[in-house]
Enzyme design. Structure first.
Site, PDB file in Angstrom:
ATOM      1  N   SER A 107     -15.646   1.953   3.347  1.00 29.94           N
ATOM      2  CA  SER A 107     -15.474   1.856   4.914  1.00 29.94           C
ATOM      3  C   SER A 107     -16.574   1.042   5.259  1.00 29.94           C
ATOM      4  CB  SER A 107     -15.302   3.319   5.585  1.00 29.94           C
ATOM      5  OG  SER A 107     -15.069   3.187   6.905  1.00 29.94           O
ATOM      6  N   ASP A 109       0.789  -0.987   0.061  1.00 32.70           N
ATOM      7  CA  ASP A 109      -0.178   0.009   0.069  1.00 32.70           C
ATOM      8  C   ASP A 109       0.863   1.386   0.024  1.00 32.70           C
ATOM      9  OD1 ASP A 109      -2.687   1.333   0.550  1.00 32.70           O
ATOM     10  OD2 ASP A 109      -1.328   2.091   2.231  1.00 32.70           O
ATOM     11  N   TYR A 112       2.228  10.072   0.341  1.00 30.82           N
ATOM     12  CA  TYR A 112       3.284   9.671   1.232  1.00 30.82           C
ATOM     13  C   TYR A 112       4.648  10.075   0.619  1.00 30.82           C
ATOM     14  CZ  TYR A 112       0.085   6.353   3.267  1.00 30.82           C
ATOM     15  OH  TYR A 112      -1.351   5.949   3.857  1.00 30.82           O
TER      16      TYR A 112
END
Length: 209
Positions: free
Chosen positions: A117, A9, A14
């Site tokens: 989710s 992931d 990032y």
């Protein structure tokens, strides 16, 4: 691979994209053996001093999705990602535009699946109440919970989940996970456990129907 880990992931935000470049290089000779997931929504230009802030480069709107996904694929040196997460739901983009755009990138072949989710960012775990939510700090960690709590329908759903959990002697999160597993088209629910205890709790949702 470490302990035969196959899902790797990352996210466009990032380390300002360097994580994707590193991962792309790492799996360049083993792409078919791994599952790659990345994310979009956060705006990298808010923290890059050498770049002018670009409001179009963040959010859930179509342009943000297209720009960020294309950028991620370029950094990963891949033609597609297996999983694309919506890093943050920002509640401004019309849901019709949001869903249409997500559907389009899947149909284009650039994205395999779009996970959701299951427990509404923790809202359906049962740890939140109408009373406790009054004192929640309005920061990025609680933003989703606060937004869920504004809709009485969500509280009614939570009340029903809790009622069922008490009736069958299971936890609310187990009820929510068990329910989603039985929905047509769902092949593998994704869970977000942070601890071993939470993981074990989630896996118990497989023990009943």
């Amino acid at each position: 691979y470490f302990n035969d880990v196959r899902l790797l992931d990352t996210a466009c935000s990032y380390n300002l994209g360097e994580s994707e470049r590193f991962l792309g290089d790492y799996v360049s000779d083993k792409r078919s053996d791994v599952v790659i997931s990345t994310k979009f929504t956060l705006n990298n230009t808010t923290v890059q001093k050498e770049r002018r802030f670009n409001p179009n480069f963040g959010g859930n709107h179509r342009k943000s999705l297209v720009e960020n996904l294309d950028g991620s694929l370029k950094r990963l040196n891949m033609s597609y990602v297996d999983i694309l997460y919506v890093h943050v739901y920002e509640y401004r983009t019309p849901i019709e535009e949001f869903m249409r755009s997500l559907d389009d990138v899947v149909r284009s072949g650039k994205v395999g699946i779009l996970p959701w989710s299951i427990v509404a960012d923790g809202f359906l775990t049962g740890k939140y109440t109408r009373e406790s939510n009054i004192n929640l700090k309005s920061d990025y960690r609680n933003r989703s919970i606060i937004n869920y709590s504004k809709d009485e329908k969500n509280w009614q759903i939570l009340d029903e989940v809790i009622a069922i959990s008490k009736e069958i002697n299971r936890s609310p999160v187990q009820v929510a996970l068990n329910w989603i597993q039985q929905k047509p088209g769902i092949t593998s629910p994704l869970i977000g456990a942070r601890t071993v205890v939470q993981l074990e709790e989630n896996l118990k949702s497989l023990e009943f129907k």
